[in-house]
Structure formats: structure tokens, C-alpha cells
Write an enzyme that holds these catalytic residues in place. Sequence first.
Site, mmCIF file in Angstrom:
data_model
loop_
_atom_site.group_PDB
_atom_site.id
_atom_site.type_symbol
_atom_site.label_atom_id
_atom_site.label_comp_id
_atom_site.label_asym_id
_atom_site.label_seq_id
_atom_site.Cartn_x
_atom_site.Cartn_y
_atom_site.Cartn_z
ATOM 1 N N GLU A 241 68.917 -20.889 -49.397
ATOM 2 C CA GLU A 241 69.588 -20.049 -50.393
ATOM 3 C C GLU A 241 70.893 -19.503 -49.823
ATOM 4 O OE1 GLU A 241 68.534 -16.098 -53.124
ATOM 5 O OE2 GLU A 241 67.480 -16.424 -51.221
ATOM 6 N N LYS A 316 67.809 -19.009 -60.297
ATOM 7 C CA LYS A 316 66.922 -17.955 -59.819
ATOM 8 C C LYS A 316 66.613 -17.039 -60.991
ATOM 9 C CE LYS A 316 66.331 -14.788 -55.900
ATOM 10 N NZ LYS A 316 66.958 -14.290 -54.650
ATOM 11 N N CYS A 350 63.709 -18.392 -53.493
ATOM 12 C CA CYS A 350 63.305 -17.200 -52.735
ATOM 13 C C CYS A 350 62.343 -16.279 -53.491
ATOM 14 C CB CYS A 350 64.558 -16.442 -52.300
ATOM 15 S SG CYS A 350 64.271 -15.246 -50.963
#
Length: 489
Positions: A241, A316, A350
Site C-alpha cells: 500500500e 480501499k 490494509c
Amino acid sequence: MVQVYSAMSNSYWSKADISTLVNKFPDGQFCIVIDGKIAGCALSMIVDYDNYDDDHKYNDIIGGHEFANHNEDGNVLYGIDVFILPDYRGMRLGRRLYEARKELCEQLNLKSIIFGGRIPNYGEYAETLTPKKYIDKVKLKEIHDPVLSFQLSNDFHVKKVIKGYLPGDHESKEFATLMEWHNIYYTKPERLINTKKKVVRLGLVQWQMRLFKDYDSLVEQIEFFVDAVSDYQSDFILFPELFNAPLMAQFNHLNEAEAIRGLSSYTDRLLETFRNFAINYNINIITGSMPQAVGEHMHNVGFLCRRDGSVERYEKLHITPAEESAWGMKGGTQLRTFDTDCGKIGVLICYDVEFPELPRLLAEDGMNILFVPFMTDTQNGYSRVKICAQARAVENECYVAVAGSVGNLPKVNNMDIQYSQSAVFTPSDFAFPVNGIKAEATPNTESTLLVDVDLDLLKELHSFGSVRNMKDRRLDLYSLKRKNIKISE
């Protein structure tokens, strides 16, 4: 369908579902019209049956209301439903629908037609006959079953008896017969290249955060890893990321929100670079993540760059408090699996892996490998990602690959330190490592991790594992659905 399945509440597809299916596979949907009125229908899809076992459930193979498991490159025509309105029964309309399916199967050069068939009269004999004995008596015509008898007379044979195939089918006691018709004209296509692999090699980049003198120096380091991993004939390479954060150093005189927007100006250039590398080095690249401006908002996004040159975008969905307060980031709205030459994959960035609903939805769509690019500054932050990623591998019977950055990044606000130990996690059963860890990189050291994962082991686990998390869910008590909503910027 409401008329036909009046004894089974909510056992019909909505108009929106039918529209989705027709758009996905128009040639596979048949309809008989008499005097302007629909008298009967046959619905079907194509699946790669090698990805499933005979002991599947209806919803497992259909792929939900999106019919996510339809695969034009599959080898089997899978029957979703056949029904005739009561007023039109006895006119041999069902036989005509079956014949149309057989013709389609031959035209598309598919191996067979497979579907799960109800045995609605079994409920009358359940106290005295096992499903096997009931089927044998139907074959001998000692018992008539309106569904099974019809299917047997149309050259279908019983492959297996499945328990719990269609929840709510009380007439059949939730038993079903897995039926198959073989296409004798099927010719196995010669596919010498680009066949889906059973053993997939993953390459994970544990990226060292460092200052680069310019954009070209960053690209040079990217190419070094792509070149090195592709030399080992890896199928995928995963970057972390926000690995391109070093380029933000030139914007350090700006506030954090303006600096991240400055970094986003490189995203389109990096995407084209990754796309070219994927083609030139014959490898599927998961680009980690990069900031991208969408209207007034900043999003954390990444790209799957396939080795055939095609590109897909992922987002995300859950933004951390720090991302929101420092950079003004906004969560995305797209969640989906991606088809590759190595099967279906998913990508979560993440923090997203800490929400179990997301990987479960991806698993229901047929995901075998989940990739998680992450960025954590401390070891406790990394532990959250690691522990959750391991849980996702067990819960969803899939492999999970995580890759992060290491080291320090001076002169870039909000990016001071990094902690990572990239790894590939597995389910926890006899066919896998006892600790559920296939391989781990050395903590906080720039490196690559090369790992082979066997997709056939996942199929075996799904059917014969010590526990079967996906199959043993109590869908009679709970369910998980995604909302089809459109959010304007």
C-alpha cells in the site's frame, strides 16, 4: 415462478435477477410463449466445473443474485431452473426446453449439462426409504416422481445425492439429485497456453521506504522487483500500500492534504508503467495502492494489471481515522472478484481485511487467493493486519497474501516509520502448514518472498476438511448480502 413454487416461499428469482442473467448469458435462457403468455422457462449458466465438487450447494455454484460464477470459458452448462406453469403441463413443453439446452450444449462444445434436481415426492416416503432406495424405485418405475422421472426419461443420469442442496425444499426433505447429460460430440479444446494453473506462484515485495532523487529512480526500483520475480516464473507480484510515498517528499512544503493530492498526480503514469511491465515480463501485477483524485475527494486505489494487457481497478473501502483526518481520504464503493489465468482473486487494501464481511462476499463469488497490500507503522498495527488475515484464510478456505513496506522515510510528513513482515497464510488443516503460515519474509528487511500455492488443496478442503467453514454456515439463521447502491461524488 411464484405460481410454480407456491409451496416454497421466496424460492424464485426477481425481475432484476432475471435481467442480470439475460444480460450475462442471453443464449442460455429459453422461454416458451403460447398465445402471448409465458408458459415455461429454462435458465442456465456456464461454469468451469473443475473448480467445484459434486457435493456443492445451489447457492455455492450459482454465485448469488449476480450469477457471479458464470464463466464463458467454462466447460459445463449448469441448469439454474426449469419450470412449466400448471395450466400448460402435460404438453411435453419441459422436454422441448431440455432439447433446446442439449442443442446449446453441443453448439458451444461444452462437456455436459449438470444441475441439481428436486425429488418432491420423497417427503411421502422419507420415513421408510433412504434417498438412494427412493431413487432406485423411481428408476424401476415403482414410484413416480414428477421431477426425477421426467429427468431420467430425458437421458439424464444421477451422479450423486446431495443433502441440503436447496434450503427450504421441504417436499424433498432438502435432498437433491445431481443430474448430468453427457455431450457425446464434445471435443476437448487444445489449449497449449494460458490454461488456468493448479499450482500458482506468488511473488511478494517487501518494499524499503527510501528517498528517490526523481520519478525515474522509483520506476527503476519497481522494474528491478518485477524483473527479479518474473525470472522465477511467478504468476503474480504484489506491491504494498502507498509504496510510492517517497515521491511526496517534493510536496513537503504543502499541508498533508495538498501533499497527498500532489502524489496522486503520478498515479496515471505509474499505472501505464505497470501495465507495460505486466506485458513485457509476462506477469500479473497487483500494484499495491496509490492515491487517486476522484472529483473533490481522494481515494486509495490500486490496479490489477494482467499479463494480457487488461487492467482492473480496486478501491480501499474502509478509511482509517488517520487517512481521513490527515489526507481527507474517502472510502470507495466497489467490491468484486477478478478473473485471472490462475482463477478468481480478490484484493483488499490494509484496513479492509479487518472487516470479515468483505472477504466472505468475495469467497462466495469464488475467490481462491486474497491479496492484501498494507502499510503499518508499528508492530501492533501489523499484528492487527496479520491476525485478521490469518482468520480470513481459515474462515473463507482461501490463501491470503499480505505485503507491506519497511524502514524509515525522512522528509515526508505522516510517513516516518514502517513495520512489515510479508507472508502467505493458509487454512488450518492437515493439507496445510500446522500454523497456517505457508511462508514469511524476514521482518523489517527489504526482500521478495516467492511462494507456491496449490488450488486443488482448497477444493479438497472444501469437501473433506476436518471442518468446513463455508459449507457449515447456518444460512437458515443468518445471511450476508451486499447492497447495490450508487454513490455520487
